[in-house]
Design a protein around this motif. Structure first.
Motif, short mmCIF file in Angstrom:
data_model
loop_
_atom_site.label_atom_id
_atom_site.label_comp_id
_atom_site.label_asym_id
_atom_site.label_seq_id
_atom_site.Cartn_x
_atom_site.Cartn_y
_atom_site.Cartn_z
N TYR A 133 0.84 -1.20 0.00
CA TYR A 133 0.00 0.00 0.00
C TYR A 133 0.87 1.25 0.00
N THR A 134 0.31 2.32 -0.53
CA THR A 134 0.98 3.61 -0.45
C THR A 134 0.46 4.35 0.77
N GLU A 135 1.19 4.27 1.84
CA GLU A 135 0.79 4.89 3.09
C GLU A 135 1.94 4.84 4.09
N MET A 136 1.72 5.41 5.25
CA MET A 136 2.73 5.40 6.29
C MET A 136 2.75 4.03 6.97
N TYR A 137 3.92 3.41 6.95
CA TYR A 137 4.10 2.13 7.64
C TYR A 137 4.85 2.36 8.95
N THR A 138 4.62 1.48 9.90
CA THR A 138 5.44 1.41 11.10
C THR A 138 6.21 0.11 11.07
N LEU A 139 7.52 0.20 11.17
CA LEU A 139 8.38 -0.97 11.23
C LEU A 139 8.79 -1.19 12.68
N TYR A 140 8.81 -2.45 13.08
CA TYR A 140 9.10 -2.80 14.47
C TYR A 140 10.24 -3.82 14.52
N THR A 141 11.07 -3.69 15.52
CA THR A 141 11.99 -4.76 15.90
C THR A 141 11.61 -5.21 17.30
N ASN A 142 11.56 -6.49 17.47
CA ASN A 142 11.28 -7.08 18.77
C ASN A 142 12.46 -7.99 19.08
N ALA A 143 13.30 -7.58 20.01
CA ALA A 143 14.57 -8.30 20.15
C ALA A 143 15.09 -8.27 21.57
N SER A 144 15.78 -9.35 21.92
CA SER A 144 16.60 -9.41 23.12
C SER A 144 18.01 -9.05 22.71
N ASP A 145 18.58 -8.06 23.33
CA ASP A 145 19.89 -7.49 23.02
C ASP A 145 19.81 -6.57 21.80
N GLY A 146 20.92 -6.39 21.09
CA GLY A 146 21.05 -5.24 20.20
C GLY A 146 20.44 -5.39 18.83
N SER B 217 10.19 0.88 17.41
CA SER B 217 9.41 1.13 16.18
C SER B 217 9.84 2.44 15.54
N ALA B 218 9.57 2.57 14.25
CA ALA B 218 9.84 3.79 13.50
C ALA B 218 8.86 3.87 12.34
N ALA B 219 8.40 5.08 12.03
CA ALA B 219 7.46 5.30 10.93
C ALA B 219 8.21 5.58 9.64
N VAL B 220 7.75 4.95 8.55
CA VAL B 220 8.39 5.11 7.24
C VAL B 220 7.31 5.23 6.17
N PRO B 221 7.28 6.31 5.38
CA PRO B 221 6.32 6.37 4.27
C PRO B 221 6.76 5.42 3.15
N MET B 222 5.83 4.67 2.61
CA MET B 222 6.15 3.71 1.56
C MET B 222 5.15 3.81 0.42
N GLU B 223 5.61 3.47 -0.77
CA GLU B 223 4.76 3.44 -1.96
C GLU B 223 4.52 2.00 -2.36
N SER C 286 3.30 -2.67 10.22
CA SER C 286 1.86 -2.42 10.23
C SER C 286 1.61 -1.11 9.51
N SER C 287 0.37 -0.91 9.06
CA SER C 287 -0.05 0.36 8.48
C SER C 287 -1.56 0.41 8.56
N TYR C 288 -2.14 1.48 8.01
CA TYR C 288 -3.60 1.59 8.02
C TYR C 288 -4.25 0.37 7.37
N GLY C 289 -3.66 -0.09 6.26
CA GLY C 289 -4.24 -1.23 5.56
C GLY C 289 -3.56 -2.55 5.85
N GLN C 290 -2.56 -2.53 6.70
CA GLN C 290 -1.76 -3.73 6.96
C GLN C 290 -1.81 -4.08 8.45
N THR C 291 -2.38 -5.20 8.77
CA THR C 291 -2.39 -5.67 10.15
C THR C 291 -0.96 -5.92 10.61
N LYS C 292 -0.71 -5.61 11.86
CA LYS C 292 0.64 -5.83 12.39
C LYS C 292 0.99 -7.30 12.34
#
Length: 487
Positions: free
Chosen positions: A402-415, A438-444, A470-476
């Motif tokens: 989708y063309t919208e703002m995505y949130t990218l997540y890392t879930n991690a123990s340590d670095g 997490s961090a927000a990234v606009p994607m096309e 995750s995004s508006y149209g993308q379930t996490k």
């Protein structure tokens, strides 16, 4: 007063923080200004055209040798029915020519250049310069030269400096003929300076040599028909970081990398974009031809490629040559960019990310390299390298749906460190229990974004690491294999 390099660094630093749209636009326009403000109208037109077609296609190119400047472009024509957009020529002698032989060969190159220009072709030139004052031999181009010797070469008043100017003047004689014929030239001297195989290579004051030539050609000889192409070697195991040798925005119009062994690494491309900050970039030498789909979708800022001489057929099959020059994204001599709808539809399905697994927390010993379908690991049953004190670097591409703002997540123990298109967006390189960042990234939709995820485990057998979005149209969810591409 501040010198140009310091001023450029200050402007670049400011550009990262100033949010004023007008200021940003003015800064980007300043970056695109020619190195030589007095270039001819024909050269300015070429520069403007290169910027105009950037991202809409890649200009095809083929290098010719000093001794035979008509050979390989004709092979391209015979195989494909078209000529490349660029002819690459050479002005350095390497076979021990007499002065008369070298003059005849260079004059033949000028004749070839005039014919190519008359047929609406673009010209680029390489200069394999022999060590100042020596015979035109390959071993003199590759002469081992330490820093103290190089310092003498660039110091006015020394015998080596005088010899350097004599050699430069001998080449300027021919470049003036192109100037007088109103023929623009993409001038590419002293290339691959971040390696140690040429006498000018790996010198901590390399820009001083470039400055001498720039002043001699521009101010002394009035060569206003040149666009200056700074061309490093790909940042592989044989080379230093290219940016250490950059000559500055006021001395380069195009930034390039020479790429062999099919090593079209995304990090090389991103480094050129980072150094150039909006200037033109190019594949200034290559052996194997680039994959045109990858160039269009992953490295669209490259303005041209230039296949090196005999590598055309030594490193590429006839079918590969025909495929590249027949691709709608390829801009051959006299061609305009094709509309995007002519590109074949992208029906590829992701294969995952490429993982390099190391023993040790700081990428100490490479143990395993493999493609994994997604980043969704715990290490309860053991690690890929057989040791819990480990680190991993996963690389590849994410393609959004989708063309919208995505949130990218890392879930991690340590670095963990997460980069998107070379920008660090998550930086959590410390020992800790499982934490989500997490961090927000606009994607096309349909666009490829280069991802690099670095991770270390301090030795915890209960550690985990995941990459989600995750995004508006993308379930996490953990980013699935279908949306990840290893290359």
């Amino acid at each position: 007063m501040l010198d140009n390099r310091k001023l450029q660094n200050l402007l670049y630093s400011a550009s990262k923080f100033v949010t004023d749209v007008v200021w940003q636009s003015e800064y980007r326009n300043l970056i695109k200004e020619p190195a030589n403000p007095d270039i001819s109208s024909q050269v300015r037109s070429l520069l403007e055209n290169l910027y105009a077609v950037r991202g809409k296609g890649i200009l095809t190119g083929q290098h010719e040798y000093l001794e035979v400047p008509y050979t390989y472009t004709e092979q391209v024509k015979a195989l494909t029915g078209v000529y490349p957009a660029l002819k690459g020529v050479e002005f350095g002698g390497i076979t021990g020519q007499t002065a008369e032989q070298l003059d005849n060969q260079r004059q033949n190159v000028i004749t070839a250049c005039k014919a190519w220009h008359a047929s609406s072709g673009i010209l680029t030139a390489t200069y394999h310069a022999a060590y100042p004052g020596t015979a035109p031999l390959w071993e003199q181009v590759q002469r081992k030269t330490d820093q103290s010797e190089f310092d003498q070469i660039i110091t006015p008043g020394t015998a080596l400096y005088t010899a350097l100017l004599v050699d430069m003047d001998s080449v300027a004689v021919y470049l003036k003929q192109l100037r007088d014929a109103e023929i623009p030239l993409l001038w590419r001297p002293y290339h691959e300076m971040n390696g140690d195989w040429f006498w000018w290579g790996r010198k901590n004051n390399f820009p001083a040599l470039w400055e001498i030539m720039y002043d001699r050609f521009t101010d002394y000889h009035g060569l206003n028909n040149l666009l200056w192409v700074w061309s490093a070697n790909a940042n592989n195991q044989w080379s230093d970081e290219a940016k250490r040798y950059y000559v500055g925005h006021d001395r380069a119009d195009v930034l390039g990398m020479d790429i062999y062994n099919n090593d079209y690494n995304q990090d090389y491309y991103l480094e050129l974009l980072e150094i150039g900050q909006g200037k033109l970039t190019a594949i200034t030498e290559n052996g194997q031809l680039p994959n045109m789909t990858n160039i269009r979708t992953r490295q669209p800022e490259y303005s041209w490629f230039l296949t090196w001489g005999k590598d055309l057929k030594m490193k590429n099959s006839d079918a590969a040559i025909q495929s590249v020059f027949g691709d709608p994204y390829a801009l051959n001599r006299g061609e305009e960019p094709s509309p995007p709808e002519t590109y074949p539809p992208d029906t590829t399905v992701g294969d995952g990310l490429l993982g390099n697994y190391y023993i040790g927390k700081e990428f100490n010993t490479l143990k395993v390299t493999k493609v994994i379908p997604k980043v969704d690991f715990d290490w309860k049953k053991g690690t890929t390298v057989g040791d819990y004190a480990m680190s991993v670097r996963w690389t590849g591409f994410i393609k959004a749906a989708y063309t919208e703002m995505y949130t990218l997540y890392t879930n991690a123990s340590d670095g963990v460190r997460l980069y998107i298109d070379g920008s660090l967006i998550i930086d959590d390189w410390i020992v800790h229990s499982t934490i989500e960042n997490s961090a927000a990234v606009p994607m096309e939709a349909g666009k490829y974004y280069y991802v690099k995820l670095e991770y270390f485990n301090n030795g915890d057998p209960e550690a985990v690491v995941q990459l989600l979005w995750s995004s508006y149209g993308q379930t996490k969810e953990v980013i699935p294999q279908s949306r990840l591409y290893s290359k």
